[in-house]
Design an enzyme around this catalytic site. Structure first.
Site, PDB file in Angstrom:
ATOM      1  N   ASP A 175      49.844  91.571   3.738  1.00 14.62           N
ATOM      2  CA  ASP A 175      49.822  91.037   5.200  1.00 14.62           C
ATOM      3  C   ASP A 175      51.276  90.042   5.497  1.00 14.62           C
ATOM      4  O   ASP A 175      51.856  89.732   4.412  1.00 14.62           O
ATOM      5  CB  ASP A 175      48.882  89.973   4.802  1.00 14.62           C
ATOM      6  CG  ASP A 175      48.711  88.973   6.151  1.00 14.62           C
ATOM      7  OD1 ASP A 175      48.305  89.454   7.181  1.00 14.62           O
ATOM      8  OD2 ASP A 175      48.560  87.654   6.187  1.00 14.62           O
ATOM      9  N   GLU A 216      53.007  94.908   6.718  1.00 17.65           N
ATOM     10  CA  GLU A 216      52.744  94.511   8.041  1.00 17.65           C
ATOM     11  C   GLU A 216      54.051  94.123   8.669  1.00 17.65           C
ATOM     12  O   GLU A 216      54.467  93.081   8.389  1.00 17.65           O
ATOM     13  CB  GLU A 216      51.620  93.457   8.109  1.00 17.65           C
ATOM     14  CG  GLU A 216      51.490  93.037   9.737  1.00 17.65           C
ATOM     15  CD  GLU A 216      50.674  91.865   9.629  1.00 17.65           C
ATOM     16  OE1 GLU A 216      50.230  91.535  11.143  1.00 17.65           O
ATOM     17  OE2 GLU A 216      50.511  90.866   8.695  1.00 17.65           O
TER      18      GLU A 216
END
Length: 616
Positions: free
Chosen positions: A341, A370
């Site tokens: 993330d 990400e």
């Protein structure tokens, strides 16, 4: 024939198109007209982290019509480089610089070409190549009916699977992010045959660790499965059954912050640990940046309840990346990789150690980051990042492709799509291109059918989004466009990622409406059958593993491109207009059978309005 001085995407000018490995010899050739009366030519090249550029003298080579080549060979160390050309002549000094595409023109005002040079030992897992990812928001996929144990009593359990997710604070127990539908790991295990029927071989799970919101991006315990999802045995069984079905499992790692209601911060006193909030003597005290202890702590993007971690704190780094740390623990229990993330918010040193930990435990594990922009030249926190140079990520979530596909489908912008694809494939190492996550939507974006079909896709207010749904006309239009977008998504370089429910036409604006519960009554829909067809086409053709992307035609609303290797090829044609289109096929395809909407007659491919074809 018209010639340009340079084109970084043609082997006439460049011996290797795209990123190169460290110490790999690269030959560049500049083409100038003989009337330019050239005296000397130079390659002007600058390493990104250095201020001064270096000049390399080009030697005169062969002639081409009324032009002459000037060339040089060189190799580079790992890093990011920028280059252009300078030459002197009887008429003065001139520069050859980059246009908005890959072409070079004689101009002092253009840009620089990018050259990515990656570590020569950089590899990515080849089991990803040619695959299909399926992203699951676990709470909303499927509830097995298994009795839940040790569920905190402050959670609101939704008893209507079809209910729209809550978007505002309500009275009582049900608060924003606190409505749970009880989808679980056992439910995912039970639906593996369905996923297999879609051609899926990789499942990416949004966070599954204990956390006190339904999205679970506010981790409370990195070493425990959230009780509503099941337990460690359920996770191990999911991995075991998935592996027997030749499906890999990718977990979501949220390391830039935790929840304040966690055993590490423990603001609410839920845990028996001495959290950072509870005492300055806490073992977790220096995982967090307190401006004024204990109530003023730095939070992720100023979001209340998400205290930001200091990733390079030695204790935190060891907890995540150590021999018995979080990453390696879950790999040992069956996970096949990690999605990181907000990878662009993690320090380089931390990412280096993440890669070392994961690849030490399992050299074939997948590391996905990400990153929303071009990851090869991304700047974050005033620093150029090195995600794809070989020591950090395997690949990234491919937002540039997603945006370009939607722009093409909605605005008929063919050239922008082609240029976006070529930019990424030129800037990224081939190994990372092969395992790009090519999505059309995720848990962070509105549903793709809403984005394509809605006449008002830019609504921002959640209160308005909550009561706005596609009309029947908009929905059918969205379905028509989604088929075309999916064809492109499934045939571009990288790996298509199907967000759960997109294959049944699940609609919804942004968070939380893009996270609705899966409607299992719609898995026999024409759209689902279409996705199954795409899965079969993709899985039947090795060209999608690493085939070169070659555009053949790009006009307003009409796009044709090849994927090609030495012994395999495919052709994809997409007609996003309201008119029938014919296209003269290259000789290689004259005897091919159509798979979707097109027909072939007299060496021409005929496509009806809003249709697509894939020839293998």
């Amino acid at each position: 024939m018209e010639y340009y001085p340079f084109d970084s995407r043609k082997k006439l000018y460049k011996s290797h198109i795209g990123a190169v490995a460290e110490d790999q010899t690269l030959r560049l050739r500049l083409l100038l007209h003989n009337d330019a009366k050239v005296k000397a030519c130079y390659l002007v090249i600058r390493r990104d982290d250095e201020y001064e550029a270096t000049e390399i003298l080009l030697t005169k080579g062969e002639n081409l019509d009324d032009y002459s080549f000037y060339e040089c060979e060189f190799s580079l160390e790992t890093g990011l480089y920028w280059y252009s050309f300078r030459y002197t002549s009887d008429y003065g000094e001139y520069y050859v610089t980059k246009t908005d595409t890959s072409l070079g023109i004689v101009s002092n005002n253009g840009g620089w070409w990018q050259q990515t040079v990656y570590d020569k030992d950089y590899t990515t897992p080849d089991w990803l190549n040619g695959g299909i990812i399926y992203q699951i928001f676990p709470d909303r996929f499927y509830y097995s009916g298994k009795v839940k144990k040790n569920v905190p009593d402050d959670r609101y359990i939704v008893d209507d699977w079809s209910k729209q997710p809550e978007h505002k604070q309500n009275c009582g127990k049900c608060e924003l992010g606190n409505d749970y539908y009880c989808g679980d790991l056992k439910g995912i295990t039970e639906k593996l045959p369905y996923l297999k029927s879609l051609g899926v071989n990789i499942i990416y799970l949004n966070p599954i660790f204990e956390a006190h919101s339904n999205h679970r991006y506010n981790t409370a315990d990195y070493m425990a499965i959230d009780s509503l999802l099941g337990d460690e045995k359920d996770f191990m069984l999911l991995c075991e059954k998935a592996h027997k079905s030749e499906i890999k499992i990718i977990l979501d790692g949220v390391f830039s912050h935790t929840g304040e209601d966690s055993r590490y911060f423990n603001k609410n006193g839920r845990y028996d640990t001495l959290g950072a909030y509870n005492s300055p003597d806490s073992p977790y005290r220096y995982w967090f940046d307190f401006k004024s202890y204990p109530d003023d702590v730095k939070t992720w993007w100023d979001v209340k309840g998400l205290p930001e971690t200091i990733e390079n704190n030695p204790d935190f780094t060891e907890f995540i990346t150590g021999e018995n740390g979080v990453l390696r623990h879950w790999l040992r229990l069956g996970a096949d990789g990690w999605r990181l993330d907000v990878a662009d918010e993690l320090p380089d040193e931390f990412l280096d150690k993440i890669r070392t930990a994961i690849k030490t435990e399992n050299p074939n594990a997948y590391i996905l980051g990400e990153v929303w922009e071009d990851a090869s030249n991304k700047i974050s926190y005033n620093k150029r990042r090195r995600f794809l140079l070989g020591k950090q990520l395997d690949s990234v979530m491919n937002y540039p492709f997603a945006d370009a596909i939607v722009d093409f489908i909605k605005n008929r912008n063919s050239n922008k799509l082609v240029n976006t694809v070529l930019n990424i494939t030129e800037n990224y190492p081939q190994a990372s291109v092969n395992c790009l996550m090519n999505h059309l939507g995720t848990h962070d974006t509105m549903r793709i059918i809403t984005r394509l079909g809605s006449k008002n896709p830019d609504i921002k207010e959640r209160s308005v989004q909550s009561v706005t749904h596609l009309s029947k006309e908009e929905y059918q239009y969205g379905l028509k466009l989604l088929r075309l977008a999916a064809v492109i998504q499934y045939t571009l370089p990288g790996i298509p990622s199907l967000y759960y429910g997109d294959e049944i036409g699940l609609e919804g604006y942004g968070d939380p409406f893009c996270r609705g519960a899966f409607d299992w009554s719609k898995t026999d829909s024409p759209l689902t059958k279409f996705y199954k067809t795409l899965g079969k086409i993709r899985n039947s053709a090795c060209v999608f593993k690493n085939g070169e992307f070659i555009p053949l035609k790009a006009e307003d609303g009409f796009l044709v491109y090849e994927r090609r290797t030495d012994n395999s090829l495919s052709l994809t044609a997409v007609n996003c207009t309201d008119k029938s289109i014919e296209f003269t096929l290259p000789a290689d395809y004259n005897k091919h059978k159509t798979n979707l909407d097109g027909s072939i007659k007299n060496s021409k491919l005929y496509l009806p309005p809003f249709s697509a074809e894939i020839l293998i």
